[in-house]
Scaffold this motif. Structure first.
Motif: not given
Length: 427
Positions: A246, A382-383, A386-387, A390
């Motif tokens: 992703k 997801e949490q 995502e971190e 990023e």
């Protein structure tokens, strides 16, 4: 000559050090400027400081009244059975190891020669030669000195490999990113642990489990623990690449400036116009792809290790409070032995060797359960990812700017970078 001055005016070396600190050593194109042995010196000094501290305790104990009249072999056997000696040696070695590493880091600040290849080779030679030399001089045991030399050589090779792969920087990076997000981990634990504790607590008070785990010898026990660790590692190696697919790096002026903020590239990116911050992506090499995977692997692995440690401490505490020695003896079929951890005695009533071994097996099983649950839990995945994504996006955008800096002298260099280099040179 002008090109050399232009290149030296750019903060390439400082940018490369930033990538090394971020756990991305395979992004750096010229590792000759950052010798691996020189970068491994803090770890080597940590080991050397620990060895010297332990030797000081050994010499002090050896010449104390209870051991002074004994031969070296007899004194070694008696000291190995002395809990006070073991605990004192561990404590002093830990303090001297940390002190040696911190002292070296302080001395290295502003001293470039301590970052050189010569300093790295000198430090490795000192680390290799000091323990066997002291062993031979103090105990006149050259066979033990040869053994210390072999162990030291193996340790230096391991430290070299870990430094080259950036494992130390990855652990440091993962730790400081784990602390602010312990809340997310706590929410996952509150969902995963209740069901997990119901299962493993039932296993913990099971007679057959105590008969199996409590009667294992330590090599076989650690073999079981490593079996679980390998299974966890294989599971993460299969699942993490699916999540990292992703990862998308969009090169825009704003994203480049945001990614470079706080680094040596930040000042350069801020002064360039938007048109000079739009360039094509550089294809990632295999080593860089593995580096990205390793960051996610270490970050997830540290969370799993933290949960395993908490489960281990929970069962050691629970067992010491709730399970009487007579009950545990009936389960394992023999008298309990004194609790030790890596040969270090644990002077706490109720903590036996058998309890520690059962708790280790429970912690390893719990870590495997948590690894599977975490990767399959949608909200946590997801949490967490995502971190991670990023942070990786920022590092990869900084990588694009770094690679563009290396092309300043090339025909494809944007004019903006070249002009900025000239301005930096004049200032």
């Amino acid at each position: 000559m002008a090109k050399d001055k232009q290149r030296h005016s750019l903060p390439i070396k400082e940018v490369e050090r930033w990538f090394l600190r971020e756990g991305m050593p395979f992004v750096v194109r010229n590792m000759r400027k950052h010798p691996v042995l020189a970068r491994s010196l803090p770890a080597l000094m940590f080991f050397l400081g620990g060895v010297l501290g332990y030797i000081v305790v050994s010499v002090s104990w050896r010449w104390s009244p209870p051991y002074r009249g004994l031969s070296a072999a007899q004194a070694s056997v008696r000291m190995a059975e002395d809990d006070g000696y073991q605990l004192t040696g561990l404590g002093v070695a830990t303090v001297t190891a940390i002190g040696a590493a911190l002292l070296f880091l302080w001395l290295r600040t502003g001293r470039r020669y301590l970052r050189s290849r010569t300093a790295g080779i000198t430090g490795a030679v000192i680390t290799l030669s000091t323990p066997p030399l002291l062993e031979g001089l103090l105990n006149w045991s050259w066979s033990d000195a040869r053994e210390d030399l072999v162990i030291g050589a193996a340790l230096v090779l391991v430290i070299y490999a870990f430094t080259r792969a950036g494992i130390g920087s990855l652990v440091h990076w993962s730790f400081w990113h784990l602390v602010p997000h312990l809340g997310n981990l706590g929410r996952l634990v509150t969902r995963a642990v209740p069901l997990l504790l119901l299962l493993v607590t039932f296993l913990f008070i099971n007679t057959e489990n105590w008969q199996m785990s409590g009667n294992l010898d330590r090599p076989r026990l650690w073999g079981i623990a490593w079996f679980f660790i390998v299974i966890i590692a294989l599971f993460l190696c299969v699942r993490l690449p699916e999540e990292l697919k992703k990862l998308r790096v969009e090169i825009t002026p704003d994203s480049v400036r945001a990614a470079c903020a706080g680094t040596e590239l930040g000042k350069l990116a801020e002064q360039l116009p938007d048109e000079d911050l739009q360039f094509d992506r550089h294809p990632m090499k295999l080593g860089e792809r593995l580096n990205v995977l390793l960051i996610a692997f270490v970050s997830q692995g540290m969370q799993i290790a933290l949960l395993g440690l908490l489960v281990f401490l929970f069962f050691v505490t629970f067992g010491a409070i709730a399970i009487k020695d007579s009950v545990a003896e009936a389960w394992v079929g023999h008298p309990l032995t004194e609790g030790t951890f890596f040969t270090i005695p644990i002077p706490i009533d109720g903590i036996s060797n058998e309890l520690i071994q059962v708790s280790i097996v429970m912690a390893a099983f719990s870590a495997l359960y948590f690894a599977v649950y975490a990767v399959n839990d949608a909200s946590y995945r997801e949490q967490f990812f995502e971190e991670i994504l990023e942070e990786l996006q920022k590092v990869l955008l900084a990588r694009e700017c770094y690679l563009r800096l290396l092309e300043v002298d090339g025909p494809q260099s944007p004019e903006g970078w070249t002009k900025l280099a000239e301005v930096t040179q004049r200032s």
